[in-house]
Write a protein that holds these residues in place. Structure first.
Motif, PDB file in Angstrom:
ATOM      1  N   LEU A 228       0.835  -1.200   0.000  1.00 21.88           N
ATOM      2  CA  LEU A 228       0.000   0.000   0.000  1.00 21.88           C
ATOM      3  C   LEU A 228       0.870   1.250   0.000  1.00 21.88           C
ATOM      4  O   LEU A 228       1.749   1.394   0.850  1.00 21.88           O
ATOM      5  N   SER A 229       0.638   2.102  -0.982  1.00 22.43           N
ATOM      6  CA  SER A 229       1.220   3.443  -0.983  1.00 22.43           C
ATOM      7  C   SER A 229       2.733   3.424  -0.784  1.00 22.43           C
ATOM      8  O   SER A 229       3.286   4.131   0.042  1.00 22.43           O
ATOM      9  N   GLU A 230       3.407   2.620  -1.621  1.00 18.78           N
ATOM     10  CA  GLU A 230       4.856   2.486  -1.510  1.00 18.78           C
ATOM     11  C   GLU A 230       5.596   3.520  -2.351  1.00 18.78           C
ATOM     12  O   GLU A 230       6.599   4.086  -1.915  1.00 18.78           O
ATOM     13  N   ASN A 231       5.100   3.775  -3.566  1.00 23.49           N
ATOM     14  CA  ASN A 231       5.847   4.529  -4.571  1.00 23.49           C
ATOM     15  C   ASN A 231       4.887   5.489  -5.287  1.00 23.49           C
ATOM     16  O   ASN A 231       3.735   5.133  -5.556  1.00 23.49           O
ATOM     17  N   ILE A 232       5.376   6.671  -5.617  1.00 21.87           N
ATOM     18  CA  ILE A 232       4.501   7.699  -6.206  1.00 21.87           C
ATOM     19  C   ILE A 232       3.881   7.223  -7.525  1.00 21.87           C
ATOM     20  O   ILE A 232       2.670   7.366  -7.748  1.00 21.87           O
ATOM     21  N   ARG A 233       4.677   6.643  -8.401  1.00 19.06           N
ATOM     22  CA  ARG A 233       4.130   6.177  -9.678  1.00 19.06           C
ATOM     23  C   ARG A 233       3.107   5.063  -9.472  1.00 19.06           C
ATOM     24  O   ARG A 233       2.091   5.006 -10.157  1.00 19.06           O
ATOM     25  N   ILE A 235       1.130   4.770  -6.933  1.00 20.82           N
ATOM     26  CA  ILE A 235      -0.089   5.412  -6.444  1.00 20.82           C
ATOM     27  C   ILE A 235      -0.871   6.029  -7.601  1.00 20.82           C
ATOM     28  O   ILE A 235      -2.103   5.889  -7.695  1.00 20.82           O
ATOM     29  N   VAL A 236      -0.161   6.686  -8.518  1.00 23.96           N
ATOM     30  CA  VAL A 236      -0.808   7.303  -9.682  1.00 23.96           C
ATOM     31  C   VAL A 236      -1.465   6.245 -10.565  1.00 23.96           C
ATOM     32  O   VAL A 236      -2.614   6.396 -10.998  1.00 23.96           O
ATOM     33  N   ASP A 237      -0.741   5.158 -10.826  1.00 24.86           N
ATOM     34  CA  ASP A 237      -1.284   4.096 -11.676  1.00 24.86           C
ATOM     35  C   ASP A 237      -2.485   3.420 -11.025  1.00 24.86           C
ATOM     36  O   ASP A 237      -3.450   3.039 -11.710  1.00 24.86           O
ATOM     37  N   THR A 238      -2.452   3.273  -9.711  1.00 27.99           N
ATOM     38  CA  THR A 238      -3.587   2.675  -9.004  1.00 27.99           C
ATOM     39  C   THR A 238      -4.824   3.556  -9.126  1.00 27.99           C
ATOM     40  O   THR A 238      -5.938   3.058  -9.349  1.00 27.99           O
TER      41      THR A 238
END
Length: 428
Positions: A228-233, A235-238
């Motif tokens: 959960l919510s590890e990496n900015i990209r 998060i965006v792709d999710t």
């Protein structure tokens, strides 16, 4: 009965929420073990009368602590630890997926499982929450290796039905059948447990996540683990894949995957509201400092998570994590805190590695400390295992100073012995 005389240290409560001392320390201590459980733990002078004819193994100068609990680690990534290049999603494509594809071969999975559990024990990890590959056989191999050693190990096959290479995806019904079979055959066998394991939201369709929630509801004693919510990209792709969700956590909430037996790895970029929702649900977070640094994912806000009452454990996250050693991982956790202006307390660090990890898994009545009747998972640590430690420890001004030096300078060499349910499983 077995009796061990040494210095003994363990946590009895969460230091971040307890007035006064949360730890118990016995400079000249005695640990009594029988039938795989702790009979008593305390000062030698007070317990010596209980020995009877039991011989005492004199480990004076050593330190006994509870076995370490690793709340997030990937079994199929052992061969790509220290693989160079890129951040999370590119690293998965370049290194992780090819490595995990090899676990379709049962012989490869069995050999890797033997190495993996021995490496855990060599580093003092007696309990772990583990990701398998998408292949059912990978989890079976891991369970078989852990069962032989009576380890407390919880694992599951990764669920991926999209956004992964051919050979690493499965179907919703195929995943359901595999999980039902694994739960029937392994969950509750010895000290083993099953965890429903969506790799992360990107790799799972709505149907796959819904099925995972259904299996979790059907089997209330299994766990759930994911990222959960590890990496900015990431998060965006999710957000693009789940446009109706209000945030990343809501993706899992919508499918019934957030509860008291849920453990979410990383959570580097979560805000207060999300931490509050995790706390209200009784869910837990695995803090994985070495992988967050190695992949450039970010600095986990430990104090924010604690302020919202979230249950916390520590995770090595091999293979993006760079060590099996919980001690070394705690040293990196301190450095993450320093970069955020938060100095990690050494007693809280040990809590994360022991009782905190046990609470994160809902197993605090079984493991995590050396209180009477708990399972005797414990370590004998050599505080002079390296020349540097041998020089540093006599200069320590307090127990806190000694413990801090141990978490910063310690690694696998410090772990002289590892006991699982009272049985020696590793000796350096």
């Amino acid at each position: 009965m077995q009796a061990y005389r040494a210095s003994i240290l363990h946590l009895e409560a969460d230091p971040s929420t307890t007035d006064g001392e949360a730890h118990a320390f016995h400079e000249d201590g005695l640990l009594l073990v029988a039938e795989g459980r702790v009979v008593a733990c305390g000062d030698y002078a007070k317990l010596a009368d209980e020995l009877g004819d039991t011989p005492v193994e004199d480990l004076t100068g050593k330190l006994i602590v509870p076995g370490f609990v690793d709340t997030h680690i990937h079994f199929p990534q052992v061969d790509i630890i220290a693989a160079h290049g890129e951040q999370l999603l590119d690293w998965l494509e370049r290194h992780t997926f090819p490595a995990e594809a090899a676990f379709a071969d049962q012989g490869h999975a069995e050999a890797a499982a033997e190495f993996f559990v021995e490496e855990l024990l060599r580093n003092g990890t007696t309990s772990a929450l583990v990701f398998g590959s998408v292949h059912k056989a990978s989890v079976e191999a891991l369970f078989a290796a852990a069962l032989k050693r009576d380890m407390r190990l919880i694992a599951g096959k990764s669920l991926m039905d999209r956004n992964a290479p051919p050979g690493l995806t499965d179907t919703v019904e195929g995943s359901r059948a595999d999980m039902q079979s694994l739960i029937a055959d392994w969950h509750g066998k010895g000290r083993l447990g099953y965890a429903v394991t969506p790799r992360f939201a990107i790799s799972c369709s709505d149907e796959q996540l819904a099925m995972a929630g259904e299996v979790l509801a059907e089997h209330p004693t299994v766990w759930m683990q994911t990222h959960l919510s590890e990496n900015i990209r990431e998060i965006v792709d999710t957000a693009k894949l789940f446009p109706d969700a209000k945030d990343y956590l809501d993706v899992y909430e919508r499918f019934g995957l957030v509860g008291k037996r849920s453990v979410f790895a990383h959570c580097v970029h979560l805000q207060g509201d999300a931490f509050q929702r995790l706390a209200q649900a009784g869910a837990s977070v695995a803090f994985c400092p070495t992988s967050n640094l190695f992949l450039g994912s970010g600095l986990f806000p430990l104090e924010t998570a604690c302020a919202h009452g979230v249950k916390m454990g520590i995770g090595t996250d091999v293979g993006a994590g760079t060590t099996f050693s919980i001690l070394h991982t705690l040293g990196e956790a301190y450095k993450v805190g320093q970069l955020r202006g938060e100095a990690l307390d050494p007693f809280y660090a040990l809590y994360l590695a022991t009782l905190g990890g046990a609470r994160a898994l809902g197993l605090e009545d079984e493991i995590g400390s050396l209180e009477a009747d708990k399972i005797a998972d414990f370590l004998v640590l050599d505080l002079a295992a390296t020349p540097l430690l041998a020089r540093r420890m006599p200069a320590a001004r307090s127990l806190e100073d000694r413990l801090f030096a141990l978490t910063v300078l310690g690694d696998d060499r410090v772990v002289e012995r590892t006991y699982v349910a009272g049985v020696e499983r590793h000796r350096r």
